[in-house]
Structures are given as C-alpha cells and as structure tokens.
Design an enzyme around this catalytic site. Structure first.
Site, PDB file in Angstrom:
ATOM      1  CB  CYS A  18      -0.928   0.028   1.210  1.00 20.50           C
ATOM      2  SG  CYS A  18      -0.058   0.251   2.779  1.00 20.50           S
ATOM      3  CB  CYS A  21       4.264  -0.345   1.883  1.00 22.08           C
ATOM      4  SG  CYS A  21       3.042  -1.467   2.566  1.00 22.08           S
ATOM      5  CG  ASP A 427      15.850  29.216 -31.117  1.00 23.30           C
ATOM      6  OD1 ASP A 427      16.140  30.412 -31.222  1.00 23.30           O
ATOM      7  OD2 ASP A 427      16.510  28.292 -31.641  1.00 23.30           O
ATOM      8  CG  ASP A 625      17.851  23.949 -32.072  1.00 23.57           C
ATOM      9  OD1 ASP A 625      17.887  25.148 -31.721  1.00 23.57           O
ATOM     10  OD2 ASP A 625      18.299  23.546 -33.157  1.00 23.57           O
ATOM     11  CG  ASP A 629      17.793  27.849 -27.756  1.00 25.58           C
ATOM     12  OD1 ASP A 629      17.677  29.080 -27.844  1.00 25.58           O
ATOM     13  OD2 ASP A 629      17.735  27.087 -28.734  1.00 25.58           O
TER      14      ASP A 629
END
Length: 738
Positions: A18, A21, A427, A625, A629
């Site tokens: 559960c 736990c 971008d 990318d 950035d």
C-alpha cells in the site's frame, strides 16, 4: 570506503502492499547517512535513490529495509530475470487467490444460508484456516514486522480486521459456553474473516494486472533492443551478446533486424523505420556517413555500420532511463496524499478503537457483537492504497503515452506544470525552422544554361553551408556535375574558378563588386525583393556578367503554421525569441502566425525575457535546440528541447521531443492537461471514498436507519476503490490526443 562517487539508481522494492508501505520504505532510506534523495513509487514498486558511495552502499540499504519487512533487489537483473521475478510474484498471488476463493465460497454459503446445520461452526473454522494461513499469511507476517518496528501499513489493517473476526469466531466455536452469558455463544464470523482476505487478494490481483498494463511503455521500449549483434572481428562475422559490443566495432545489419547500437553507416545502403525516435511513419534512406540509432528497424538492404555509442550511452537507453525516472517521480500534487498516507493507518486504528468503545458502552445488546463488527469493518474498509495509487498510476500511463508519441518527459513535476502553461517561447532557428539553409528561389538567364554543370562543380568544391544547399538544389534539378578548372575560395565572399579562359564566380554582392561584375536591372530588382524577404542572395557570374541568382533562407518547418494555430487554440500565447536579425525573424513569425517577436537576443536576453514574463504571473514554457537556448530552458517553468538538438540543451530541458518533431507540441500540452485531470479525479475519489466509507463502517447510520455495514461488503468496497483508481488512469491510454 574509497573514492566518493554520487550514484543514482532505480532499485526494485519487494513486499510493498500500500501507499503507507512506500512512505515507510522512503522514510527509512532517508534516515541513512549518505543518501541525498529517495523517492519510492508504490505504483511501479521501485525506489529511485541518489547516494554517496563512500558513505552507504546497497547492502546497507537492503539490511535497513528488511528490518521493516520489505526487501530491495540489489543484484543486477537482465530484462528476462526482472520479468521472471515479476511473473513469479504474480503466479504466487494467483495461487493464493485461487485457494482463497475455493475455500471462501462454501464458507460464505454456509454463513449465509446453512448456519443451523450440524457442526456448521467447526466446518467453517476448517474452511477458513487455509484462507488465513495460506492466502493471508503475507498480511499477518508483514503486519507483525511493521508493528514490532513501531510502524503500520495496510497489512496491519487487514491482519487486525480478519484476525480479530477469526479469533472471536474460533473462541466461540471451541468454547461456546464462555460467552453464553453475553448471548454471544452462537456468533461466528468466519465468513467475514475469509472473505476479507479473499476480496483484498482479488483487489491486489486485479491491481497488479492493471499496473502491468500501465507499464507497457517501458516494456515496449525494452523490446526494441535486440539481445545480440553480428560483429565483424578479424574479418569474420560473429554473433555476440549486445553487452559485448564496444565502440568502433563494425556491425553487419540485415533486412528485418533492429539496429543494436548507435553509430553510422560505413558500407551499403538501406531504408530504416525510425518512427520510434521521430514519430514519423515514413522510412528514411540511409547511405554511408548517415547516423543510425539503436532500436530502429532496417526494412531493406544489407549494410555495415560502425558502433559509436553502446550500452547506456545509446539514445534508446537514455530514452528508457528517462521514461523510468519520470514514471518513478512524484508530482507536487502527490505531496498531500503522501502526508495523509503517513498517518492514515494509525488514525484508522484509533477510529476503530473509538468506534468499538462507543458501541460497547452506548450500543444496544449484544453490544460486544456490535463493537466487534464496527471495529473490524472500519479496519477493513479504510484504503490508503487508493491515495497511494492516485498520482503514480496516472503519471506512469501519461509518461508512457508520451514516450510512444515521441515526447520524452523527465519528471512528473514538468507534466503537472505543463498543464498550467499559458505562454510558449519558441526559438526560431532549428525549432520553427529546419535549422539549415535551403534554396527557396532561383533565377537563370538563358545564356547560363550551358554553364549550370560548371556552377554546380564550383559550389560542390566549397565547404560553406550555403554551397552545400546550392549543391543539393543543382542535384535535385537533375543537373550533371562537372568539376573542371582552377578553383579559388574567396574568404567571406564566395568562390570562383578559371575554366578554359572563362571566369566563373558565385558569392555575395561584395564579391561581385570586387570583380566589377555587371548586374541587369531585372536581376537587381529580383535580388532586392528577395533580401526584403530575409533571404540570403547568391550571385552567379560568367565572364563579368551576372547570369543567375539564388535566394536561400532557413525555411519554416512543414505544418509549423498549423501547429502554432493549434497551440493558440489551447489558450497558449506563442512568442518568438531569437538571436537572429529582426527582418529574418519577422518573416518566419509572419509565415507561422506568431505576432509577438523578440529578435537579436543573446542567451542571457532570452533567459531575462522569461524571468520578466514569470514576474508578471505568466506560466512559461520554452522550446529550443541549441547551446544558446540552455539558460532560457533552465529559467522556464517547462523547458522543452528538440531531440535533434545539442546534448546540453537536452540535458537542461525537462521535456525532449524525440527526433525534433514539433508536430507533437500541442499533443504534449493536451497530454499534460489530461494527465493532471486524471490525477485530480483519482485523488477526489480516494479522499471521498475514505471520508464517506470510514464513518459508514463506524455505524453513523445505525441510530437513524438501523443500517450497519457488513465486513464482507467493506472488504469488497476497499478492493474496488484501489481498482477504480487504476482503471481510471488506464483510460488515458485510449484517450484521443493529437
């Protein structure tokens, strides 16, 4: 212990039943010195732990966890070994369920319809013993281990509930006259004890099946990795286990096989299905020098490749690890559920004792029976499992669905944050555009027709990106290549060649000026118009006169305008932030449908823009990318990197678009909203179930309507509550997101 190394690893946890736990295991791990962080996920039965190797090791962790009745799988497991361990656990659970059902059904029939038959109580005692001893042994053993450590979990509730009912019934069966003065000599609840165990086992069995379905994404990704590879060693082709392939090995790939490691084609050609990386269904043509990725499918053609990345360094391995960590992470919304789970069982036990006491002193005769029934029912109906499963099951399904769509989500927090995003920073170069120059316009005078092959040869000998784009254009137009004459590179301006007394030149206006080349008014007008469209113009000159023009630009990605339109429809404002010149930025923004543009920004400027927007209360996502950035990706609420970009951008971002496919951006935001909505539905159900169920079990309706909940019904409700949360999460798998 030697040199300190920081280790981060996902460790399977055995024995959890559960959410309490998971909280217990997590809190015990965090007590160990040298552990920086520990996150235990009940939904996938694992712990994601970061620790210092000079202060603690896996053996010490395992020893600590075993003290409270759980275990860690510290040995390295192959895919097959892990699957076999999970299957073995499921087989054991299935056997326990079958035995419990076989004995509980006659037990329930006797208890409901044949209590007056001879020796009913002893028969029921005999039928209930296999259920409790075989089917319910785990509840009693684990519950006892928890109690001696001063902890509680779901096993404690089940053991107390079923155990109390069994002991009371057993006493009345063996010593029927002892409680006769209290009119309790005929009261036995063997059917309740047996059905409690059976129904909870059924709930766990169904939950286990559903959880396995929720983890299908990881299994699907693992299935993409072949177990063996054909390696060329000493001129001979040998088949080796994948683990023995090393960097720079030469591998032979045949049609229908999956690529075993990342590398590049060195001989031959083929068409590869790269949909697992890019999400694009069309096969990709590969020739010598082209990269290939582990897990992609070779559709046709034999070729040889050089291994460049193996083992955990391959893109597929990184994707699998990213998905695992994301599925094991916790969303902020889970924090409240964890706090409640930590105190849930002790509070429920206290409520059961209070209810029993009130019924004993204030309830009608036989008050002992009512006190016992309410205590058992409260213990059994309470369900911390639903609370523990509410968030992680939805996260597992959501992250897995994203992975299949080419959206790699690093953590649950990013998924939750994405659902709140109202501003998306994009971008330009490499994100909205393809990130490479392409010829979008060209114009030739009639006298240039016989010289196009020579101009092709001129550009083909240059290494400049514009020259490569022009070479591709010549090739696509079916123009033959002719490389003759003496070649000259003019730095920063272009190229020229001397060919049998003729002078050819290709370059910018500065080169044309240096060579005193004449330009006709028609060509000059066309060049000016292209420049106003932010195109880079290349002039082709022959013997002092311009005979051709080419306009190049970084072109908009296909469907970019449609994607931006869909982003707007989700209530998200798109903004372009680029380091490029404003003219070029405005052109791409206009073509894509973006009205707000910030151009000429340095990396710090992009990050500063995001901070300004956040200061105004905006929830900002950033897509980029490149290395430039990275600061902006880190500053945003949700950083999204193009999978085709640089490693540093992918490491900084919390979400990666595999293969650089921006078409899935709207789907990512839809997925995040759907996942968070599912989490909230699950939490609402889990809270409401317990808030209503526990008082009902305590008997609040009895004084008014005389209704008292049967422990068997309570056990069934408890099993259903956990299952309903898992099934609701699984709805995400079939939900249409595009």
């Amino acid at each position: 212990m030697g040199k300190d190394t920081i280790i981060k690893k996902e460790i399977p946890v055995v024995g959890m039943s559960c959410a309490s736990c998971a909280v217990s295991v997590e809190s015990m791990l965090k007590t160990l010195p040298g552990i920086d962080s520990a996150t235990v996920n009940y939904a996938n039965h694992s712990a994601l732990v970061t620790w210092h190797s000079d202060q603690v090791n896996l053996t010490e962790m395992r020893k600590t966890i075993k003290k409270i009745g759980y275990d860690l799988v510290v040995e390295e497991e192959s895919r097959d070994q892990k699957e076999e361990r999970e299957n073995q656990r499921f087989r054991i659970l299935t056997r326990k369920l079958i035995v419990s059902v076989l004995f509980s059904l006659p037990l329930m029939v006797i208890g409901m319809f044949f209590m007056d038959m001879p020796y009913a109580a002893p028969i029921m005692l005999g039928l209930s013993l296999p259920v409790l001893v075989f089917g319910g042994s785990e509840f009693f053993v684990n519950g006892f281990k928890q109690l001696i450590q001063g902890r509680t979990n779901m096993d404690v509730l089940v053991a107390l509930g079923s155990g109390t009912a069994f002991i009371f019934s057993g006493w009345n069966t063996i010593f029927p006259d002892v409680l006769g003065q209290y009119h309790l000599h005929s009261q036995v609840y063997f059917e309740s004890a047996g059905m409690i165990i059976t129904l909870i086992l059924l709930g766990r069995w169904l939950e286990e099946r559903a959880r396995n379905r929720a983890s299908d994404a990881i299994k699907s990704l693992l299935a993409l990795e072949p177990d063996q590879a054909r390696v060329i060693r000493a001129g001979e082709e040998v088949t080796l286990p994948l683990q023995e392939v090393v960097v720079n090995d030469i591998l032979a790939i045949r049609p229908g096989e999956r690529i075993p490691v990342d590398g590049e084609v060195i001989k031959g050609e083929s068409w590869l299905d790269e949909s697992m990386v890019t999400g694009e269904p069309l096969p990709v043509h590969k020739i010598a020098g082209d990269p290939v990725v582990a897990g992609t499918l070779n559709q046709s053609g034999n070729f040889q490749m050089k291994a460049l990345k193996v083992g955990e360094e391959t893109l597929l391995a990184r994707i699998i690890q990213m998905v695992k960590e994301a599925q094991g992470s916790k969303a902020p919304v889970q924090a409240l559920a964890d706090k409640i789970s930590a105190v849930f069982v002790p509070v429920v036990i206290a409520i059961a004792l209070i209810a029993a006491t009130l019924w004993y002193f204030l309830g009608p005769e036989p008050n002992w029976v009512y006190a016992l029934i309410t205590a058992v029912t409260v213990l059994v109906i309470a369900c911390p499992c639903a609370l523990g499963l509410a968030t992680p099951t939805a996260i597992i399904v959501g992250v897995g669905k994203g992975a299949r769509m080419g959206i790699l989500i690093r953590d649950a927090e990013s998924l939750e944050r994405a659902s709140q995003v109202d501003t998306l920073i994009l971008d330009k170069t490499g994100t909205l555009t393809l990130g490479r120059p392409e010829v979008v316009n060209w114009l030739w005078l009639e006298e240039a027709e016989d010289w196009k092959s020579d101009f092709y040869g001129l550009e083909n000998r240059s290494e400049h990106p514009l020259a490569r784009a022009l070479s591709e254009k010549f090739k696509s137009e079916g123009i033959s290549l002719r490389e003759d004459g003496i070649f000259f590179n003019v730095a920063g301006k272009g190229v020229k060649a001397s060919l049998k007394g003729n002078v050819l030149a290709a370059g910018n206006l500065a080169l044309m000026t240096d060579l005193k080349v004449e330009i006709t008014p028609e060509l000059e007008t066309r060049a000016r118009a292209w420049k106003e469209e932010a195109q880079t113009v290349v002039y082709f000159a022959l013997n002092g006169s311009v005979v051709g023009l080419a306009g190049l630009s970084d072109v908009l990605r296909p469907q970019a305008a449609e994607i931006i339109s869909r982003i707007k429809s989700l209530g998200i404002t798109p903004i372009m932030a680029t380091g490029d010149q404003e003219d070029a930025a405005r052109v791409i923004a206009r073509q894509s449908g973006i009205s707000e543009v910030y151009a000429g920004l340095l990396p710090a400027g992009k990050a500063g823009l995001i901070q300004e927007l956040k200061a105004k209360g905006r929830k900002v996502a950033m897509i980029g990318d490149g290395i430039n950035d990275s600061p902006a990706l880190a500053a945003s609420d949700v950083g999204i990197a193009m999978g085709s970009g640089t490693d540093i951008a992918m490491d900084t971002a919390r979400v990666v678009l595999a293969g650089g496919n921006i078409a899935v951006i709207p789907a990512f935001f839809q997925l995040s909203k759907a996942t968070v909505a599912t989490i909230r539905q699950n939490l609402f159900w889990a809270f409401i179930y317990n808030l209503i169920g526990i008082p009902l079990a305590a008997g609040v309706l009895f004084p008014v309507w005389g209704i008292l909940l049967n422990p068997m019904i309570a056990a069934g409700a408890m099993a259903f509550s956990s299952l309903s949360v898992v099934l609701n999460s699984l709805r995400l798998k079939g939900q249409k997101i595009n």
